[in-house]
Motif scaffolding. Structure first.
Motif, PDB file in Angstrom:
ATOM      1  N   MET A   1       5.224   3.907   1.963  1.00  0.00           N
ATOM      2  CA  MET A   1       6.393   3.052   1.747  1.00  0.00           C
ATOM      3  C   MET A   1       5.923   1.875   0.906  1.00  0.00           C
ATOM      4  O   MET A   1       4.836   1.317   1.149  1.00  0.00           O
ATOM      5  CB  MET A   1       6.972   2.561   3.067  1.00  0.00           C
ATOM      6  CG  MET A   1       8.164   1.603   2.896  1.00  0.00           C
ATOM      7  SD  MET A   1       9.006   1.223   4.467  1.00  0.00           S
ATOM      8  CE  MET A   1       7.695   0.294   5.310  1.00  0.00           C
ATOM      9  N   GLY A   2       6.687   1.505  -0.106  1.00  0.00           N
ATOM     10  CA  GLY A   2       6.254   0.415  -0.974  1.00  0.00           C
ATOM     11  C   GLY A   2       7.414  -0.304  -1.621  1.00  0.00           C
ATOM     12  O   GLY A   2       8.571   0.144  -1.537  1.00  0.00           O
ATOM     13  N   VAL A   3       7.093  -1.411  -2.257  1.00  0.00           N
ATOM     14  CA  VAL A   3       8.083  -2.211  -2.975  1.00  0.00           C
ATOM     15  C   VAL A   3       7.620  -2.393  -4.419  1.00  0.00           C
ATOM     16  O   VAL A   3       6.426  -2.308  -4.716  1.00  0.00           O
ATOM     17  CB  VAL A   3       8.295  -3.594  -2.316  1.00  0.00           C
ATOM     18  CG1 VAL A   3       8.902  -3.443  -0.932  1.00  0.00           C
ATOM     19  CG2 VAL A   3       6.976  -4.362  -2.233  1.00  0.00           C
ATOM     20  N   LEU A   4       8.572  -2.622  -5.291  1.00  0.00           N
ATOM     21  CA  LEU A   4       8.286  -2.831  -6.709  1.00  0.00           C
ATOM     22  C   LEU A   4       8.297  -4.320  -7.018  1.00  0.00           C
ATOM     23  O   LEU A   4       9.237  -5.032  -6.647  1.00  0.00           O
ATOM     24  CB  LEU A   4       9.352  -2.117  -7.554  1.00  0.00           C
ATOM     25  CG  LEU A   4       9.254  -2.277  -9.082  1.00  0.00           C
ATOM     26  CD1 LEU A   4       8.031  -1.516  -9.614  1.00  0.00           C
ATOM     27  CD2 LEU A   4      10.525  -1.747  -9.748  1.00  0.00           C
ATOM     28  N   TRP A   5       7.242  -4.784  -7.676  1.00  0.00           N
ATOM     29  CA  TRP A   5       7.231  -6.158  -8.194  1.00  0.00           C
ATOM     30  C   TRP A   5       6.724  -6.103  -9.618  1.00  0.00           C
ATOM     31  O   TRP A   5       5.599  -5.672  -9.866  1.00  0.00           O
ATOM     32  CB  TRP A   5       6.363  -7.082  -7.348  1.00  0.00           C
ATOM     33  CG  TRP A   5       6.648  -8.519  -7.659  1.00  0.00           C
ATOM     34  CD1 TRP A   5       7.821  -9.171  -7.489  1.00  0.00           C
ATOM     35  CD2 TRP A   5       5.747  -9.470  -8.231  1.00  0.00           C
ATOM     36  NE1 TRP A   5       7.709 -10.484  -7.905  1.00  0.00           N
ATOM     37  CE2 TRP A   5       6.450 -10.690  -8.371  1.00  0.00           C
ATOM     38  CE3 TRP A   5       4.415  -9.409  -8.649  1.00  0.00           C
ATOM     39  CZ2 TRP A   5       5.871 -11.839  -8.894  1.00  0.00           C
ATOM     40  CZ3 TRP A   5       3.842 -10.567  -9.170  1.00  0.00           C
ATOM     41  CH2 TRP A   5       4.558 -11.760  -9.281  1.00  0.00           C
ATOM     42  N   GLN A   6       7.597  -6.520 -10.546  1.00  0.00           N
ATOM     43  CA  GLN A   6       7.317  -6.400 -11.968  1.00  0.00           C
ATOM     44  C   GLN A   6       6.986  -4.940 -12.280  1.00  0.00           C
ATOM     45  O   GLN A   6       7.818  -4.077 -12.088  1.00  0.00           O
ATOM     46  CB  GLN A   6       6.231  -7.391 -12.381  1.00  0.00           C
ATOM     47  CG  GLN A   6       6.682  -8.844 -12.227  1.00  0.00           C
ATOM     48  CD  GLN A   6       5.684  -9.842 -12.737  1.00  0.00           C
ATOM     49  OE1 GLN A   6       4.536  -9.532 -13.023  1.00  0.00           O
ATOM     50  NE2 GLN A   6       6.116 -11.084 -12.870  1.00  0.00           N
ATOM     51  N   ASP A   7       5.778  -4.636 -12.753  1.00  0.00           N
ATOM     52  CA  ASP A   7       5.482  -3.255 -13.126  1.00  0.00           C
ATOM     53  C   ASP A   7       4.441  -2.614 -12.210  1.00  0.00           C
ATOM     54  O   ASP A   7       3.754  -1.682 -12.606  1.00  0.00           O
ATOM     55  CB  ASP A   7       5.022  -3.177 -14.581  1.00  0.00           C
ATOM     56  CG  ASP A   7       3.744  -3.978 -14.834  1.00  0.00           C
ATOM     57  OD1 ASP A   7       3.369  -4.777 -13.960  1.00  0.00           O
ATOM     58  OD2 ASP A   7       3.131  -3.810 -15.900  1.00  0.00           O
ATOM     59  N   VAL A   8       4.332  -3.101 -10.974  1.00  0.00           N
ATOM     60  CA  VAL A   8       3.407  -2.495 -10.019  1.00  0.00           C
ATOM     61  C   VAL A   8       4.125  -2.202  -8.709  1.00  0.00           C
ATOM     62  O   VAL A   8       5.126  -2.837  -8.364  1.00  0.00           O
ATOM     63  CB  VAL A   8       2.177  -3.397  -9.738  1.00  0.00           C
ATOM     64  CG1 VAL A   8       1.361  -3.612 -10.995  1.00  0.00           C
ATOM     65  CG2 VAL A   8       2.603  -4.723  -9.114  1.00  0.00           C
ATOM     66  N   VAL A   9       3.591  -1.212  -7.988  1.00  0.00           N
ATOM     67  CA  VAL A   9       4.078  -0.890  -6.650  1.00  0.00           C
ATOM     68  C   VAL A   9       3.061  -1.398  -5.642  1.00  0.00           C
ATOM     69  O   VAL A   9       1.865  -1.110  -5.748  1.00  0.00           O
ATOM     70  CB  VAL A   9       4.281   0.623  -6.475  1.00  0.00           C
ATOM     71  CG1 VAL A   9       4.527   0.971  -5.009  1.00  0.00           C
ATOM     72  CG2 VAL A   9       5.449   1.102  -7.311  1.00  0.00           C
ATOM     73  N   CYS A  10       3.540  -2.160  -4.671  1.00  0.00           N
ATOM     74  CA  CYS A  10       2.699  -2.658  -3.592  1.00  0.00           C
ATOM     75  C   CYS A  10       3.065  -1.893  -2.322  1.00  0.00           C
ATOM     76  O   CYS A  10       4.234  -1.853  -1.931  1.00  0.00           O
ATOM     77  CB  CYS A  10       2.909  -4.151  -3.383  1.00  0.00           C
ATOM     78  SG  CYS A  10       2.498  -5.153  -4.827  1.00  0.00           S
TER      79      CYS A  10
END
Length: 235
Positions: free
Chosen positions: A103-112
Motif C-alpha cells: 500500500m502506498g501514496v504518491l508524492w510528486q513523482d515517487v511512491v512512498c
C-alpha cells in the motif's frame, strides 16, 4: 493545481525537506542547493528554518538530515485516525503464499510505501521499502491514472532532466490503467503488479505483485476491490 498566489517559500522549504528525507546520507547546504538548483544563500536560510522547527538537524560535519519532528508528524498522520492499523488487518488477508502485498501514496513523482509485505516475511508488513519512481511502480501508475495528462506533463516538465511527457510510454500505461480501472505493470523477471486506488478521501493505492498467469488477473482485481471496500468503509 497551484493556487492563485502560491507561497513559494513554503514550496521550496518542502522541496528541501523532501530531498533530505530521500537522501541516504546527510547533505551540505551547497550540495542541496546544487541538487535542487536553488540559490545557495536562500537554501541555507530554508535549512536553518527547518532545523529551528526540528524538521531538520545537523550532524557532526554540519551537514543536514531530517530531524525528529518529521518522525513525530509521520507517526501522528499515519496512526491518529487508525487508518493504518485497520488497513493492515485487511491487507494481511491478501498475502497468500506467493504474492507481495503493498500500500502506498504518491508524492510528486515517487511512491512512498506505507505497507510492504513479502510472502517470505512474517514481520507484519513493516515499512522498510524505500520510495521508488512512480513510473516504475504498479501503485504509481494506478495513482497517476487519477491525474490528467496535462497534470502529468506539468509534473515531469519541472523535474530536472526528465522528458516533458515523463518516461517513454508513461502516458500510454496511464491511459491503460484508466481504461481498465486498475494498473497492470510488468516489473521484470516475469513478475507483475496489479494495483487499484482506494476510493473516498484516502489518496492511496493497494496492490499485489508476483508471478501469475493472465487467468488469475480477474480474481486478483476482485480481491483487491473487496479489500479496498473494507478499508474505505472505515477510512
Amino acid at each position: 493545481m497551484l493556487p492563485a498566489q502560491p507561497n513559494q517559500s513554503l514550496i521550496d522549504g518542502l522541496a528541501c525537506l523532501h530531498a533530505l528525507a530521500a537522501s541516504p546520507a546527510a547533505l551540505g547546504s551547497r550540495e542541496l542547493a546544487r541538487l535542487l538548483e536553488f540559490e545557495p544563500t536562500r537554501t541555507n536560510r530554508l535549512l536553518k528554518t527547518l532545523a529551528h522547527l526540528g524538521l531538520a538537524e545537523q550532524d557532526e560535519k554540519r551537514k543536514y538530515r531530517v530531524g525528529p519532528a518529521i518522525h513525530v508528524l509521520g507517526v501522528e498522520s499515519l496512526h491518529t485516525s487508525g487508518f493504518i492499523d485497520r488497513a493492515v488487518e485487511v491487507l494481511k488477508g491478501l498475502d497468500g503464499e506467493h504474492l507481495t502485498v503493498a500500500m502506498g501514496v504518491l508524492w510528486q513523482d515517487v511512491v512512498c510505501y506505507l505497507y510492504h509485505q513479502y510472502p517470505s516475511h512474517t514481520d507484519g508488513g513493516t515499512v522498510r521499502h524505500r520510495p521508488v519512481p512512480a513510473s516504475t511502480s504498479g501503485l504509481g501508475l494506478a495513482l497517476m491514472a487519477q491525474m490528467s495528462d496535462d497534470e502529468l506533463r506539468a509534473l515531469y516538465a519541472v523535474r530536472s532532466g526528465a522528458q516533458r511527457d515523463g518516461p517513454t510510454g508513461l502516458l500510454e500505461q496511464v491511459a491503460d490503467a484508466r481504461r481498465q480501472g486498475y494498473a497492470l505493470f510488468a516489473a521484470g523477471g516475469g513478475e507483475r503488479t496489479i494495483a487499484i486506488v482506494l476510493g473516498g478521501s484516502l489518496h492511496a493505492a493497494i496492490g499485489v505483485s508476483g508471478i501469475f498467469p493472465d487467468g488469475d488477473i480477474p480474481g486478483l482485481v476482485s480481491d483487491l476491490r473487496s479489500a479496498a471496500a473494507q478499508i474505505t468503509e472505515t477510512g
